[in-house]
Design an enzyme around this catalytic site. Structure first.
Site, PDB file in Angstrom:
ATOM      1  CE  LYS A 261     -46.571 -20.668  25.343  1.00  0.00           C
ATOM      2  NZ  LYS A 261     -45.793 -19.972  26.237  1.00  0.00           N
ATOM      3  CD  GLU A 265     -47.561 -16.816  27.566  1.00  0.00           C
ATOM      4  OE1 GLU A 265     -46.755 -17.787  27.589  1.00  0.00           O
ATOM      5  OE2 GLU A 265     -48.231 -16.353  28.607  1.00  0.00           O
ATOM      6  NE  ARG A 298     -47.668 -25.886  28.133  1.00  0.00           N
ATOM      7  CZ  ARG A 298     -47.512 -24.957  28.588  1.00  0.00           C
ATOM      8  NH1 ARG A 298     -47.342 -24.019  27.575  1.00  0.00           N
ATOM      9  NH2 ARG A 298     -47.565 -24.325  29.674  1.00  0.00           N
ATOM     10  NE  ARG A 315     -53.783 -15.461  31.466  1.00  0.00           N
ATOM     11  CZ  ARG A 315     -52.476 -15.249  31.720  1.00  0.00           C
ATOM     12  NH1 ARG A 315     -51.876 -14.056  31.579  1.00  0.00           N
ATOM     13  NH2 ARG A 315     -51.737 -16.422  31.825  1.00  0.00           N
ATOM     14  CG  ASP A 344     -49.118 -18.246  33.998  1.00  0.00           C
ATOM     15  OD1 ASP A 344     -48.963 -19.400  34.020  1.00  0.00           O
ATOM     16  OD2 ASP A 344     -48.640 -17.489  33.369  1.00  0.00           O
ATOM     17  CD  GLU A 372     -44.034 -17.648  35.738  1.00  0.00           C
ATOM     18  OE1 GLU A 372     -44.168 -18.887  35.492  1.00  0.00           O
ATOM     19  OE2 GLU A 372     -44.052 -16.598  34.972  1.00  0.00           O
TER      20      GLU A 372
END
Ligand code: GCV
Length: 655
Positions: A261, A265, A298, A315, A344, A372
């Protein structure tokens, strides 16, 4: 070894092994996985109890068989069932297939050959070694601590890891990444001085044919290697990655590779050096190549520090904007791992346009089994129908390939929902998500209802109960429509989020409305939704090929369930269903709660048919699901009544 005591056997209870347990079994072949098969058969014969039948079963390794590295051929005739495979993994998968078939494995039937459609079928564990102060040990984990890590190191007692590997192999999964893609300080060292801990886990997973992967930090050459740069084009960095990969393979000969990743973030990545993500992936791919390893890179790259006032940034566009232009630039052993939707893992998203845009790149599609945004394993939400819809989607329209077919280069990945919880998944019924994921990775066009039937038959052994039909139909009733039910009482019509910030559980309609994360619904007194059209919006709809770019472009052609993802419309906008948007919001929120109440009622009627502890756990979780669903209903409905001033045509209570 197999079936250790005190561990829930999920879809491999002893009862499911009875068909094999009482028959004469011959195993022809050698090798570690064949030994695993022998041990499985011995376990079945020692524990499963007798089932009448005199058929023989033969498992035969035959190098000439045309089954590929994991497939098998099943023949059933004249009282003999034969599984033939070219490679040991195929025999083991054949064994689990025979278990799944139950009695049908021993009745005459035409020969069948089964091969997995996707060669990589991986789980990603977002597990930390240490307990993170905010995220806990397992990031977005709802099933207790990590299965792999405890007290700051790899678990000493690895029975559970072995039992987990067994369950995963039994549904077709063949790879596991054992640490979080957010790689913190301690976990970074798994690549170097702590690799022997990974090797110990890999040893257990390998018993069932699973390959181990490791998440690594792009900054590893700096944080572990002491270099002053992680620039992928710097020779010292290149050498560092080669040495690290050599070291990993020296400890784990069947190691799978790395998951990365990067620039996401807060994780480090190639942008810091002015390099592309292909440059970043390729330096790591080159290091793995001599060993046959793969890097899963990713595509979840977006601006997470957006100013909410900035309407020019969307986004949803990010992955395509970053990666479409890189098509063809990735090395052969680099796989681009793309989340199935552009945002997401929301309860409803369109399929990511990136998946159809990379004809010269190996693409893996990433799903999220851990719930999640879908109830955090406190709500029943069977995700197989959603995943099946994703895998069956054709990015180029009717004549083009499905997502399941496009994933053949890189495979299917899911973020695991399992942990140290006695039921593996916290909510016992969430086991179905793990099972269904594995089966869909093996066969992306499998029917989700058939998978539900399979899982139910294996897990609950209906023939053991007083009223098998009531058990079957009860389980179907609580699981079958549970994803749509969850969608009904949460964020409407594809708009997404509306959750409490941070932990993402429970309603927070404006929770992310003025945040930096790029997840907005733009509700005002007149309407709601995000204009992503080419004509007047962010242009996201134009990232799709035809026909989808046209379908999504206008509110008239856009499917209802995605309307607010693609368009900002007045509350009075009439859906294809004939309802206005506002009435749809009210109606679905009342219906969703009613459906959850009905499911709870059905579950209560199964008390005499399900093991008491399992039944009690689910019953308790239903209390929480209902509390939460009512909160969602009342907050969402009240919010929109207050914004719009439009009353509910049904005159129901809204606050
Ligand atoms: C592992 C979401 C989750 C994060 C997760 C991230 C990712 O943003 O909330 O917890 O980080 O996705 O997929 O990398």
């Amino acid at each position: 070894m197999t079936g250790p005591s005190g561990i829930d056997h999920a879809w491999l209870p002893d009862a499911a092994l009875r068909g094999i347990g009482s028959r004469r079994v011959t195993i022809e072949g050698d090798g570690p996985l064949v030994d695993t098969l022998r041990a499985e058969v011995a376990y079945a014969q020692g524990n499963a109890g007798a089932l009448q039948g005199d058929a023989d079963i033969v498992f035969r390794l035959d190098g000439d068989a045309d089954t590929g590295p994991e497939g098998f051929t099943l023949t059933r005739s004249g009282g003999r069932t034969t599984v033939t495979a070219a490679a040991p993994a195929g025999l083991l998968y054949g064994f689990f297939h025979v278990v799944r078939l139950g009695a049908a494995a021993f009745t005459d039937a035409p020969e069948q050959t089964h091969r997995p459609a996707l060669s990589r079928r991986m789980l990603n564990h977002w597990d930390n070694i240490d307990v993170h102060p905010v995220m806990g040990q397992v990031e977005r984990g709802y099933a207790g601590g990590s299965l792999f890590w405890e007290d700051g190191r790899a678990r000493g007692d690895r029975d559970r890891v072995r039992a987990y590997a067994r369950l995963l192999a039994a549904c077709g999964i063949n790879a596991v990444c054992v640490n979080n893609v957010n790689v913190h300080g301690t976990e970074a060292r798994l690549l170097t001085d702590r690799i022997s801990e990974v090797a110990a886990i890999a040893g257990e997973l390998g018993e069932y044919g699973l390959r181990t992967f490791l998440s690594v930090s792009f900054a590893a050459p700096v944080v572990l290697g002491g270099l002053d740069t992680a620039d992928p084009l710097d020779d010292r960095v290149r050498d560092w990655w080669r040495t690290a990969a050599d070291h990993a393979y020296a400890h784990i000969p069947d190691f799978g590779g790395f998951v990365v990743k990067a620039d996401s973030e807060g994780q480090p990545g190639p942008f810091a050096y002015g390099r592309s993500h292909a440059d970043g992936a390729n330096v790591i791919a080159d290091a793995l190549a001599p060993h046959g390893g793969t890097v899963h890179w990713r595509a979840f790259v977006y601006n997470h520090v957006q100013d909410w006032r900035d309407r020019t940034t969307d986004r949803a566009r990010a992955a395509y904007d970053h990666f479409a232009a890189l098509d063809g630039q990735f090395k052969d052993n680099a796989v681009l791992q793309v989340k199935h939707g552009p945002m997401d893992f929301q309860v409803r998203e369109p399929v990511s346009p990136v998946i159809g845009a990379l004809s010269r790149t190996r693409v893996a599609v990433e799903l999220q089994a851990t719930q999640e945004y879908t109830g955090q394993q406190r709500h029943v939400c069977a995700l197989a129908p959603m995943w099946s819809g994703v895998l069956g989607f054709r990015p180029e329209g009717e004549d083009g390939a499905t997502v399941g077919q496009l994933a053949d280069g890189g495979g299917l990945v899911a973020v695991s929902n399992a942990g140290a919880d006695p039921y593996w998944t916290g909510h016992p019924l969430a086991q179905f998500n793990l099972y269904a994921y594995g089966r869909l990775a093996w066969q992306p066009d499998a029917d989700p209802q058939q998978l539900l039937h399979e899982w139910t038959e294996l897990t609950f052994s209906p023939e053991e109960t007083a009223d098998p039909e009531r058990l079957r139909s009860g389980l179907r009733a609580v699981l079958r429509g549970s994803w749509e039910t969850y969608e009904k009482y949460t964020a409407p019509l594809g708009v997404g989020f509306m959750v409490q910030p941070g932990h993402h559980y429970g309603p927070g309609v404006d929770g992310y409305e003025y945040s930096p994360w790029g997840t907005y619904h733009f509700a005002d007194r007149d309407g709601i939704g995000v204009d992503r059209s080419r004509a007047t919006g962010t242009g996201y709809a134009a990232q799709y090929a035809k026909p989808w770019s046209q379908t999504y472009e206008t509110p008239e052609s856009c499917p209802d369930e995605l309307l607010l993802f693609f368009h900002h419309v007045p509350y009075g906008h009439v859906l294809h269903s004939g309802k206005t948007v506002i009435q749809h919001i009210y109606d679905t929120h009342f219906e969703g709660v009613e459906e959850a109440e009905a499911a709870q009622g059905v579950w209560a009627t199964l008390a005499d048919l399900v093991a008491p502890a399992r039944h009690a756990r689910v019953a308790e979780l239903y209390e929480e699901q209902l509390r939460s669903a009512r909160e969602w209903r009342d907050q969402v409905n009240s919010y929109f009544l207050r914004k719009s001033g439009i009353p509910d045509a049904g005159g129901r209570r809204i606050y």
